[in-house]
Design a protein around this motif. Structure first.
Motif, mmCIF file in Angstrom:
data_model
loop_
_atom_site.group_PDB
_atom_site.id
_atom_site.type_symbol
_atom_site.label_atom_id
_atom_site.label_comp_id
_atom_site.label_asym_id
_atom_site.label_seq_id
_atom_site.Cartn_x
_atom_site.Cartn_y
_atom_site.Cartn_z
ATOM 1 N N TRP A 74 44.115 40.109 46.558
ATOM 2 C CA TRP A 74 42.966 40.283 45.668
ATOM 3 C C TRP A 74 42.804 41.754 45.295
ATOM 4 C CZ3 TRP A 74 37.973 37.020 45.859
ATOM 5 C CH2 TRP A 74 38.298 35.656 45.817
ATOM 6 N N THR A 75 42.312 41.973 44.067
ATOM 7 C CA THR A 75 42.007 43.324 43.601
ATOM 8 C C THR A 75 40.504 43.565 43.676
ATOM 9 O OG1 THR A 75 41.748 42.598 41.308
ATOM 10 C CG2 THR A 75 43.972 43.228 42.031
ATOM 11 N N LYS A 76 40.097 44.775 43.333
ATOM 12 C CA LYS A 76 38.672 45.100 43.357
ATOM 13 C C LYS A 76 37.903 44.229 42.367
ATOM 14 C CE LYS A 76 37.640 49.414 43.540
ATOM 15 N NZ LYS A 76 37.398 50.840 43.169
ATOM 16 N N GLU A 77 38.496 43.960 41.204
ATOM 17 C CA GLU A 77 37.831 43.117 40.215
ATOM 18 C C GLU A 77 37.672 41.685 40.720
ATOM 19 O OE1 GLU A 77 40.249 45.171 39.616
ATOM 20 O OE2 GLU A 77 39.155 46.707 38.481
ATOM 21 N N ASP A 78 38.648 41.211 41.484
ATOM 22 C CA ASP A 78 38.543 39.855 42.036
ATOM 23 C C ASP A 78 37.358 39.737 42.988
ATOM 24 O OD1 ASP A 78 40.788 38.986 40.647
ATOM 25 O OD2 ASP A 78 42.147 39.631 42.246
ATOM 26 N N PHE A 79 37.136 40.764 43.790
ATOM 27 C CA PHE A 79 36.048 40.708 44.762
ATOM 28 C C PHE A 79 34.674 40.768 44.098
ATOM 29 C CE2 PHE A 79 39.343 41.801 47.857
ATOM 30 C CZ PHE A 79 38.981 40.982 48.913
ATOM 31 N N LEU A 80 34.603 41.241 42.853
ATOM 32 C CA LEU A 80 33.324 41.247 42.149
ATOM 33 C C LEU A 80 32.834 39.834 41.861
ATOM 34 C CD1 LEU A 80 33.865 44.178 39.610
ATOM 35 C CD2 LEU A 80 32.580 44.214 41.757
ATOM 36 N N THR A 116 26.118 38.500 46.140
ATOM 37 C CA THR A 116 27.226 39.033 45.360
ATOM 38 C C THR A 116 27.120 40.551 45.405
ATOM 39 O OG1 THR A 116 25.973 39.056 43.289
ATOM 40 C CG2 THR A 116 27.130 37.020 43.841
ATOM 41 N N CYS A 117 27.934 41.221 44.611
ATOM 42 C CA CYS A 117 27.880 42.680 44.611
ATOM 43 C C CYS A 117 26.609 43.202 43.945
ATOM 44 C CB CYS A 117 29.106 43.253 43.912
ATOM 45 S SG CYS A 117 29.267 42.740 42.191
#
Length: 244
Positions: free
Chosen positions: A149-155, A209-210
């Motif tokens: 996963w990338t940072k965008e995925d974790f958002l 969520t974030c």
């Protein structure tokens, strides 16, 4: 004179030396007297006088009959030993049990001393570990699933969990104490503390969520069933939260 760090072992050695010097005097060493021995062993002449005429066997202290006598009958001792390996059998509880069954009145300290004398040790109840093979396997699967996963995925990730706040007080660790010679002497059912059936609690569901946080408290009187979770938690709270 004897120093501050005098010990029974040193006194025993000095007693033997007093007797040995006296035997040397009797064998012809006429210069040896009590004052001379006292200076050699760094003791008083009274100490030398007390010991130099005795035998070597009397130099060793006998502690076999020392100390206070045991004030427990055989029935009381059996009651204490029968209480081993069980919860809620503290020294105070066993003292009351002895008074009720045998009419003997002993203080908890006496029972504590007897337990230590018999080699019993206190163990605290320990919870069962949640790190079973299934738990470990599930966590490894999640780590493997998230490794790319990338940072965008974790958002887009929205973790959630539910937990309970119990309305009863925390366990009394004095009551959870079990006296036994070893942990193997404790029955498997006694070793772990079980939850009380139908214990009142407050259920809390949380999701975040974030950017936002959602928390829901279970309605009073409702059971945390699958139907309640689907109709109330998911339909009325989670889905609208994720659509925003």
């Amino acid at each position: 004179m004897a120093g501050t760090y005098d010990s029974e072992q040193q006194r025993m050695i000095d007693r033997i030396r007093c007797i040995a010097f006296r035997e040397a005097r009797d064998a012809g060493a006429t210069f040896i007297n009590r004052q001379w021995i006292a200076e050699k062993v760094h003791r008083t002449t009274r100490f030398v006088t007390e010991w130099w005429e005795k035998s070597y066997d009397q130099c060793f202290a006998d502690y076999s009959n020392s100390g206070p006598k045991l004030k427990l009958s055989q029935a009381s001792r059996d009651t204490i030993l029968n209480a081993s390996g069980k919860q809620r059998k503290s020294c105070s509880v066993v003292a009351k049990e002895i008074a009720e069954k045998h009419g003997e009145y002993v203080v908890p300290r006496t029972i504590n001393n007897y337990r230590h004398r018999e080699g019993l040790k206190p163990f605290h109840v320990i919870p069962k570990s949640l790190k079973t093979e299934t738990h470990i396997s599930d966590r490894l699967w999640l780590c493997d699933w998230l490794k790319d996963w990338t940072k965008e995925d974790f958002l887009h990730l929205a973790p959630s969990d539910e937990f309970y706040v119990w309305t009863v007080r925390r366990p009394n660790y004095q009551n959870d104490r079990i006296w036994a010679r070893s942990i193997e002497d404790i029955e498997q059912d006694e070793r772990y503390r079980e939850m009380v059936n139908h214990q009142t609690c407050i259920g809390v569901f949380i999701m975040f969520t974030c950017k936002r946080l959602l928390w829901v408290i279970k309605d009073k009187g409702e059971s945390w069933t699958g139907e309640y979770f689907r109709d109330v938690i998911l339909t009325q709270n989670v889905f609208p939260f994720l659509k925003k």
